[in-house]
Design an enzyme around this catalytic site. Structure first.
Site, PDB file in Angstrom:
ATOM      1  CG  PHE A   1      -0.790   3.847  -3.736  1.00 44.95           C
ATOM      2  CD1 PHE A   1      -1.040   4.813  -2.769  1.00 44.95           C
ATOM      3  CD2 PHE A   1      -0.206   2.652  -3.356  1.00 44.95           C
ATOM      4  CE1 PHE A   1      -0.706   4.595  -1.446  1.00 44.95           C
ATOM      5  CE2 PHE A   1       0.144   2.433  -2.034  1.00 44.95           C
ATOM      6  CZ  PHE A   1      -0.107   3.402  -1.075  1.00 44.95           C
TER       7      PHE A   1
ATOM      8  CB  ILE B   1       6.313   1.009  -0.919  1.00 48.91           C
ATOM      9  CG1 ILE B   1       5.307   1.779  -1.773  1.00 48.91           C
ATOM     10  CG2 ILE B   1       5.864   0.896   0.531  1.00 48.91           C
ATOM     11  CD1 ILE B   1       3.940   1.112  -1.844  1.00 48.91           C
TER      12      ILE B   1
ATOM     13  CE1 TYR C   1      -1.379   8.670   0.429  1.00 47.86           C
ATOM     14  CE2 TYR C   1       0.033  10.580   0.068  1.00 47.86           C
ATOM     15  CZ  TYR C   1      -0.584   9.681   0.923  1.00 47.86           C
ATOM     16  OH  TYR C   1      -0.410   9.810   2.276  1.00 47.86           O
TER      17      TYR C   1
ATOM     18  CG  PHE D   1      -4.475   2.132   2.952  1.00 46.12           C
ATOM     19  CD1 PHE D   1      -3.314   2.882   2.917  1.00 46.12           C
ATOM     20  CD2 PHE D   1      -4.720   1.231   1.923  1.00 46.12           C
ATOM     21  CE1 PHE D   1      -2.407   2.748   1.879  1.00 46.12           C
ATOM     22  CE2 PHE D   1      -3.818   1.092   0.877  1.00 46.12           C
ATOM     23  CZ  PHE D   1      -2.661   1.857   0.854  1.00 46.12           C
ATOM     24  CG  ASP D   2      -2.577   7.907   4.023  1.00 47.46           C
ATOM     25  OD1 ASP D   2      -3.289   8.834   4.447  1.00 47.46           O
ATOM     26  OD2 ASP D   2      -1.335   7.949   3.985  1.00 47.46           O
TER      27      ASP D   2
ATOM     28  CE1 TYR E   1       4.423   0.702   3.857  1.00 46.34           C
ATOM     29  CE2 TYR E   1       2.511   0.471   2.418  1.00 46.34           C
ATOM     30  CZ  TYR E   1       3.440   1.271   3.060  1.00 46.34           C
ATOM     31  OH  TYR E   1       3.382   2.636   2.931  1.00 46.34           O
TER      32      TYR E   1
END
Length: 415
Positions: free
Chosen positions: A124, A81, A50, A61-62, A107
Site C-alpha cells: 500500500f 486491516i 492510497y 486492486f484499489d 486479509y
C-alpha cells in the site's frame, strides 16, 4: 566494482525499509517526508489517499486516487486491516509511505473478494493528508474526546449505570487543576449516569467508554458550567474545560423486565424519592428524569394484589409530580397530560385536578379549568389556592368573552 556497487545498493535499499514491529509482518519505506512531529493517536479520524497492489504481481486492486476521493477511518478501532492501523499511526502529516503487509496483517487465509487471494502479501502506498484527533461525543460536537487507553471488552455504561471514575479538570489554556477526584476519592468516585452527579459533558462521555478506558475531554460551556461558571471551583463564566477521565469500572442497573413485582415497586419508590429531592432543590430536569424512570419500572409486569395497590398509588403520585414539574417548566400541554393520567388512576385526586386546572387555564381552556376547580372545591371546600385560581380564571374568561363579543360585533358591522 560492479558487484560491490550492487551489494551496496542492496544494503541501501534494505536500510530504507523499517520493520515497524520487528517481526517482519509490516515494513515501511518513506517516499515523501511529512511535516512537524505529531502523529495520529488511537481514535483519531485520519484522512488518507492510497493505492493498493498485490506484492507478487504489482497488480493494483484499489486506489482512492483513481476514485478521486480521500478515504477516512478511525485509527486503532479495527475499521481497517491491522497493517493499516499499525502503519498509519507511525506517519506524520503530509507523509507518503510504502507499506509491505504480510497476509497476517492483511486479509489472511480468506482473502478479500475476487481481487485479493488468500494469504496474499500486499503493498500500500499511503499518503496521510490530515487527521482529527478528537472524537465527537455529542452530535453538536461540543464535547470532544481523545482516547488515551481504549479499555477492555465491548460493553459500555448506559442510563442508571453505577460508574467508578477518576477525573481531573482544568480550564482550557491553563495548567491549574480546579478539581481532582483522587484527592477525596483515591479508590474512585461513584457516579450514577443520568443523576447529574457530574457536569453533562462527563456524563455524555461515560456512555462512550469501556471499562478501564482513559480519555481526554474537551468540553464546551454548554456541557460544563455554562455562562455562570463555578466560582467555588475558580471556573470563570463561559469557560471551556479540559478533563482527564478514567472509567475504572461500572455496573449496569438491573433491567425492569428482569425484576419481580416487589422489586419494580421498590425501585419505583426510590426513583420517586430522588425525584422529590431534586424537585425541592430546583433541579427540574433531574426530577423529571427520575419520575420518568419510576414510570418505566411499573409500566408492565406481574403483581400480587398487594403489589398492585402499591403500584397504582405510586404511579398516581409520580404522574401528579410530573405534572407539577411540567407546570414549573411552563409546558402546560404535558402538565395537562400527566394530570389526566393521574386522574385515570385516582379520579378524586385533588392535586391532579388542581394542576390540570392550572394547565388548562394557561391554555385558555377556561370552562374545562373551572370544571376541574369546582370538583376540587367539592372534595376540599376550604382549598384557598383553588378559590383564588377560580376567581382569576373567571375574570380571564369574562375578559376573553368581552373581547370575542367586540370582535364579532365589528365583523357584523363590516358586513
Amino acid at each position: 566494482m560492479s558487484e560491490e556497487k550492487a551489494a551496496m545498493d542492496v544494503e541501501q535499499e534494505e536500510a530504507e525499509w523499517e520493520d515497524v514491529e520487528d517481526n517482519g509482518k509490516l515494513k515501511k519505506k518513506i517516499i515523501k517526508e511529512g511535516t512537524g512531529w505529531e502523529r495520529p493517536r488511537k481514535g483519531a479520524e485520519v484522512h488518507v489517499h492510497y493505492t493498493g497492489r498485490l506484492h507478487d504481481t504489482g497488480d493494483v486492486f484499489d486506489s482512492s486516487v483513481d476514485h478521486g476521493e480521500e478515504f477516512s477511518f478511525k485509527l486503532g478501532k479495527g475499521q481497517v486491516i491491522k497493517g493499516w492501523d499499525e502503519g498509519v499511526k507511525t506517519m506524520k502529516k503530509g507523509e507518503k509511505a510504502l507499506f509491505v503487509i504480510d497476509s497476517e496483517y492483511g486479509y489472511g487465509e480468506h482473502g478479500h473478494g475476487d481481487k485479493i487471494p488468500k494469504n496474499a502479501t500486499l503493498e500500500f502506498e499511503i499518503e496521510l493528508l490530515s487527521w482529527i484527533s478528537e472524537e465527537p461525543v455529542t452530535d453538536d460536537k461540543k464535547v470532544l474526546m481523545r482516547t488515551i487507553e481504549d479499555g477492555e471488552g465491548w460493553d459500555r455504561p448506559k442510563d442508571e449505570s453505577t460508574c467508578i471514575v477518576h477525573y481531573k479538570g482544568r480550564v482550557k489554556g491553563t495548567d491549574e487543576v480546579f478539581e481532582d477526584t483522587r484527592i477525596d476519592h483515591p479508590d474512585g468516585m461513584t457516579v450514577i449516569v443520568g443523576n447529574e452527579h457530574v457536569i453533562p459533558g462527563i456524563e455524555k462521555a461515560l456512555e462512550k467508554l469501556k471499562k478501564g478506558a482513559k480519555v481526554e475531554l474537551f468540553v464546551d460551556p454548554a456541557y460544563g458550567y455554562g455562562e455562570a461558571g463555578a466560582p467555588e471551583k475558580n471556573v470563570p463564566p463561559g469557560a471551556h474545560l479540559v478533563y482527564e477521565l478514567e472509567l475504572v469500572s461500572f455496573e449496569k442497573a438491573k433491567e425492569s423486565y428482569a425484576m419481580q413485582g416487589d422489586e419494580r415497586v421498590a425501585t419505583c419508590e426510590q426513583c420517586k424519592l430522588r425525584g422529590n429531592t431534586a424537585f425541592k432543590d430546583g433541579r427540574l430536569t433531574l426530577a423529571l428524569t427520575e419520575y420518568k424512570r419510576a414510570t418505566k419500572y411499573i409500566d408492565n409486569g406481574t403483581y400480587s394484589e398487594e403489589e398492585k395497590e402499591r403500584k397504582h398509588a405510586l404511579e398516581a403520585q409520580v404522574r401528579a409530580n410530573m405534572a407539577a414539574v411540567y407546570l414549573k417548566l411552563k409546558n402546560y400541554s404535558l402538565a395537562q397530560q400527566e394530570a389526566t393520567k393521574t386522574l385515570e388512576i385516582e379520579h378524586r385526586n385533588v392535586k391532579a385536578l388542581y394542576r390540570r386546572a392550572v394547565a388548562l387555564g394557561h391554555q385558555q381552556y377556561y370552562e374545562d379549568a373551572l370544571r376541574d376547580l369546582s370538583q376540587v372545591l367539592e372534595l376540599d371546600p376550604h382549598n384557598a389556592e383553588a378559590k383564588r385560581l377560580r376567581e382569576a380564571i373567571t375574570k380571564r374568561k369574562a375578559a376573553q368573552d368581552n373581547k370575542d363579543r367586540s370582535m364579532f360585533a365589528r365583523m357584523l358591522k363590516a358586513c
